[in-house]
Scaffold this active site. Sequence first.
Site, PDB file in Angstrom:
ATOM      1  N   CYS A  45       0.827  -1.209   0.000  1.00 43.78           N
ATOM      2  CA  CYS A  45       0.000   0.000   0.000  1.00 43.78           C
ATOM      3  C   CYS A  45       0.860   1.257   0.000  1.00 43.78           C
ATOM      4  CB  CYS A  45      -0.918  -0.016   1.214  1.00 43.78           C
ATOM      5  SG  CYS A  45      -1.903   1.468   1.343  1.00 43.78           S
ATOM      6  N   CYS A  50      -1.602   1.754  -2.974  1.00 45.09           N
ATOM      7  CA  CYS A  50      -2.568   2.842  -2.750  1.00 45.09           C
ATOM      8  C   CYS A  50      -1.962   4.244  -2.755  1.00 45.09           C
ATOM      9  CB  CYS A  50      -3.265   2.697  -1.398  1.00 45.09           C
ATOM     10  SG  CYS A  50      -3.315   1.069  -0.683  1.00 45.09           S
ATOM     11  N   LYS A  53      -0.050   5.397  -6.014  1.00 43.01           N
ATOM     12  CA  LYS A  53      -1.094   5.412  -7.049  1.00 43.01           C
ATOM     13  C   LYS A  53      -1.986   6.649  -6.906  1.00 43.01           C
ATOM     14  CE  LYS A  53      -4.877   4.008  -5.999  1.00 43.01           C
ATOM     15  NZ  LYS A  53      -5.649   2.795  -5.879  1.00 43.01           N
ATOM     16  N   TYR A 180      -9.685  -2.906 -10.907  1.00 44.11           N
ATOM     17  CA  TYR A 180      -9.515  -1.528 -10.462  1.00 44.11           C
ATOM     18  C   TYR A 180      -8.111  -0.982 -10.736  1.00 44.11           C
ATOM     19  CZ  TYR A 180      -7.095  -2.537  -5.990  1.00 44.11           C
ATOM     20  OH  TYR A 180      -6.189  -2.905  -5.031  1.00 44.11           O
ATOM     21  N   GLU A 184      -7.515   2.286 -13.004  1.00 43.46           N
ATOM     22  CA  GLU A 184      -6.916   3.469 -12.383  1.00 43.46           C
ATOM     23  C   GLU A 184      -5.713   3.949 -13.199  1.00 43.46           C
ATOM     24  OE1 GLU A 184      -8.293   2.730  -7.764  1.00 43.46           O
ATOM     25  OE2 GLU A 184      -6.320   2.050  -8.354  1.00 43.46           O
ATOM     26  N   HIS A 441     -26.646  22.233   0.408  1.00 45.87           N
ATOM     27  CA  HIS A 441     -26.724  22.802  -0.926  1.00 45.87           C
ATOM     28  C   HIS A 441     -25.742  23.952  -1.098  1.00 45.87           C
ATOM     29  CE1 HIS A 441     -28.699  23.748  -4.699  1.00 45.87           C
ATOM     30  NE2 HIS A 441     -28.669  25.029  -4.342  1.00 45.87           N
ATOM     31  N   GLU A 446     -25.743  16.102  -2.002  1.00 47.37           N
ATOM     32  CA  GLU A 446     -27.149  16.323  -1.644  1.00 47.37           C
ATOM     33  C   GLU A 446     -28.083  15.406  -2.453  1.00 47.37           C
ATOM     34  OE1 GLU A 446     -28.982  20.170  -2.648  1.00 47.37           O
ATOM     35  OE2 GLU A 446     -27.345  20.511  -4.070  1.00 47.37           O
TER      36      GLU A 446
HETATM   37  P1  FAD Z   1       1.334  -6.096   1.943  1.00 48.55           P
HETATM   38  O1  FAD Z   1       1.051  -4.696   2.268  1.00 48.55           O
HETATM   39  O2  FAD Z   1       1.497  -6.481   0.520  1.00 48.55           O
HETATM   40  O3  FAD Z   1       2.651  -6.492   2.749  1.00 48.55           O
HETATM   41  C1  FAD Z   1       3.274  -7.728   2.605  1.00 48.55           C
HETATM   42  C2  FAD Z   1       4.765  -7.523   2.809  1.00 48.55           C
HETATM   43  O4  FAD Z   1       5.371  -8.786   2.984  1.00 48.55           O
HETATM   44  C3  FAD Z   1       5.461  -6.891   1.602  1.00 48.55           C
HETATM   45  O5  FAD Z   1       6.144  -5.734   2.023  1.00 48.55           O
HETATM   46  C4  FAD Z   1       6.424  -7.974   1.110  1.00 48.55           C
HETATM   47  O6  FAD Z   1       7.624  -7.438   0.599  1.00 48.55           O
HETATM   48  C5  FAD Z   1       6.640  -8.768   2.372  1.00 48.55           C
HETATM   49  N1  FAD Z   1       7.032 -10.167   2.156  1.00 48.55           N
HETATM   50  C6  FAD Z   1       6.430 -11.065   1.347  1.00 48.55           C
HETATM   51  N2  FAD Z   1       7.020 -12.283   1.494  1.00 48.55           N
HETATM   52  C7  FAD Z   1       7.997 -12.124   2.425  1.00 48.55           C
HETATM   53  C8  FAD Z   1       8.945 -13.009   3.018  1.00 48.55           C
HETATM   54  N3  FAD Z   1       8.973 -14.307   2.707  1.00 48.55           N
HETATM   55  N4  FAD Z   1       9.806 -12.502   3.936  1.00 48.55           N
HETATM   56  C9  FAD Z   1       9.780 -11.195   4.287  1.00 48.55           C
HETATM   57  N5  FAD Z   1       8.898 -10.332   3.752  1.00 48.55           N
HETATM   58  C10 FAD Z   1       8.026 -10.786   2.850  1.00 48.55           C
HETATM   59  N6  FAD Z   1      -5.974  -1.120  -1.240  1.00 48.55           N
HETATM   60  C11 FAD Z   1      -6.822  -0.160  -0.790  1.00 48.55           C
HETATM   61  O7  FAD Z   1      -7.447  -0.337   0.251  1.00 48.55           O
HETATM   62  N7  FAD Z   1      -6.991   1.006  -1.496  1.00 48.55           N
HETATM   63  C12 FAD Z   1      -6.319   1.258  -2.641  1.00 48.55           C
HETATM   64  O8  FAD Z   1      -6.483   2.328  -3.250  1.00 48.55           O
HETATM   65  C13 FAD Z   1      -5.396   0.285  -3.112  1.00 48.55           C
HETATM   66  N8  FAD Z   1      -4.683   0.503  -4.232  1.00 48.55           N
HETATM   67  C14 FAD Z   1      -3.768  -0.427  -4.631  1.00 48.55           C
HETATM   68  C15 FAD Z   1      -3.030  -0.158  -5.776  1.00 48.55           C
HETATM   69  C16 FAD Z   1      -2.113  -1.077  -6.227  1.00 48.55           C
HETATM   70  C17 FAD Z   1      -1.305  -0.755  -7.459  1.00 48.55           C
HETATM   71  C18 FAD Z   1      -1.923  -2.293  -5.523  1.00 48.55           C
HETATM   72  C19 FAD Z   1      -0.927  -3.304  -6.003  1.00 48.55           C
HETATM   73  C20 FAD Z   1      -2.658  -2.577  -4.380  1.00 48.55           C
HETATM   74  C21 FAD Z   1      -3.589  -1.636  -3.924  1.00 48.55           C
HETATM   75  N9  FAD Z   1      -4.366  -1.867  -2.794  1.00 48.55           N
HETATM   76  C22 FAD Z   1      -5.262  -0.915  -2.369  1.00 48.55           C
HETATM   77  C23 FAD Z   1      -4.276  -3.149  -2.055  1.00 48.55           C
HETATM   78  C24 FAD Z   1      -3.422  -3.016  -0.800  1.00 48.55           C
HETATM   79  O9  FAD Z   1      -2.148  -2.529  -1.140  1.00 48.55           O
HETATM   80  C25 FAD Z   1      -3.316  -4.368  -0.089  1.00 48.55           C
HETATM   81  O10 FAD Z   1      -4.602  -4.862   0.145  1.00 48.55           O
HETATM   82  C26 FAD Z   1      -2.563  -4.276   1.224  1.00 48.55           C
HETATM   83  O11 FAD Z   1      -1.284  -3.755   1.060  1.00 48.55           O
HETATM   84  C27 FAD Z   1      -2.491  -5.660   1.880  1.00 48.55           C
HETATM   85  O12 FAD Z   1      -1.724  -5.616   3.058  1.00 48.55           O
HETATM   86  P2  FAD Z   1      -0.940  -6.904   3.552  1.00 48.55           P
HETATM   87  O13 FAD Z   1      -0.391  -6.562   4.890  1.00 48.55           O
HETATM   88  O14 FAD Z   1      -1.781  -8.096   3.420  1.00 48.55           O
HETATM   89  O15 FAD Z   1       0.246  -7.103   2.510  1.00 48.55           O
END
Ligand code: FAD
Length: 452
Positions: A45, A50, A53, A180, A184, A441, A446
């Site tokens: 994110c 997010c 973006k 999405y 976007e 308004h 509204e």
């Molecule tokens: P992540 O935030 O993906 O974190 C996982 C982390 O684990 C990463 O940093 C990765 O490097 C690390 N990792 C993975 N495997 C390992 C490993 N084996 N050892 C150590 N580290 C590891 N969501 C919204 O709500 N609004 C939005 O506008 C939105 N826009 C988005 C736009 C884009 C382009 C993308 C790709 C996603 C968007 N999302 C949005 C989705 C949002 O980013 C995710 O839902 C959110 O980040 C999920 O959080 P998470 O903690 O599950 O995983």
Amino acid sequence: MTDTAYDFDLFVIGAGSGGVRASRIAAGYGARVAVAEEYRIGGTCVIRGCVPKKLLVYGSHFAEELQDAANYGWTVEKMTFDWPTLRNAVAKDVDRLNTAYTNTLDNNKVEHFLERATITGPHGIRLASGRELTAKVILVATGAWPVVPEFEGAEHAITSNEVFDLETLPKRVVIAGAGYIALEFAGIFNALGSHVTVVNRSETILRGYDAALRDRLLQITMARGIEYKFNCGIERVEKQADGSLHVFMKGQDDPIHADTLLVATGRRPKTDGLGLENADIALGEHGEIKVDDEARTSCPSIYAVGDVTNRVQLTPVAIREGQAFADRVFGGKTASVHYDCIPSAVFSQPPLASVGLTEAQAREKFGSNVKVYTSDFRPMKNVFAHRPERGLYKLVVDAQTDRVLGAHLIGPEAPEVLQAVAIAVKAGLTKADFDATVALHPSMAEELVLMR
Ligand code: FAD
């Protein structure tokens, strides 16, 4: 709570939205917590999702504002755009957030390892450096990863991981997918002056959103110059001597000429090579880690939250799951996450936003006992700027109880308006409650209390 038989009480794999929240909350309850991150602290994110973006959406939206400004009396001479300036400014802000998230971990005494981690057993972790660690509880919060379908020349395509670092602004972009993220970026590149072609396997864009909004978005974006090619898949991509690409579609002889091919065809839970088999962690049919209502996997000492569980792939959901996990396991609370009425938005241009049941979902559930109210309006701002685009607001109501089951909006600032409406829908308010509210308004919002 501390069990000195283990190096840590909690070891979190992945410092993204879910992992960071879980780490700091658990540490706040007194647990000894460590987190491993293989890329950058903050996760998708903050680093490549997010936040950057949305900054590109803001940056590109100036095109519309500047164009419309003339009708409001402004003379904007020599309007130019410089991609490296925006790209570098966004990267700088991402650095700032990366530091802020790292400080959050430090301030909460969460130890962090900037390397990949894998699971070696129910309580075992191995870091990429070879170091072996143990923890009483392990939380997998590794997120998801872009899926690139197989086709010849796929190595010439980029995904959302690379799009923020483009050297130059492409003149012609092909975007594969119509979810999405695809739409976007279609909006961003279109506004910045690139020619955009969206290619999609089916003829449905934004599956899961209300059909009326999807149609409206299609109409407006086509009028803005985005080209759509439906029911077609990529066969192969050839790189030309000048660095440009020829994108061949199945069943078509002539390729699409492009400078960049962005593949945005979905994101798969990131579990490859994670060592899940060492702890008998069961996966679902889409490769997601299966968890129960308390985020526990099939291994009792290992939990999972966020995108890797493929429930709702959104940041606020991952954060809530991480918070609820830490509250339950380390805070002794009975916290849970409710998955109904989760608002979501598509930051397309114009944006759309939605909460609750779509008309089709409501009709499937309640049959003919559904009433639909719509307001199809041309925002005052657009009228004045001679911009023909119309907004569309839609309320889906249970005809028997009068309860508002869903709200669906497309138009300027729709996500900002929707967040407030989501409170009303989540609270179970009725259409009569909406009607009883005096309009603010003049505003677009509204329309929500004026539908009859
Ligand atoms: P992540 O935030 O993906 O974190 C996982 C982390 O684990 C990463 O940093 C990765 O490097 C690390 N990792 C993975 N495997 C390992 C490993 N084996 N050892 C150590 N580290 C590891 N969501 C919204 O709500 N609004 C939005 O506008 C939105 N826009 C988005 C736009 C884009 C382009 C993308 C790709 C996603 C968007 N999302 C949005 C989705 C949002 O980013 C995710 O839902 C959110 O980040 C999920 O959080 P998470 O903690 O599950 O995983």
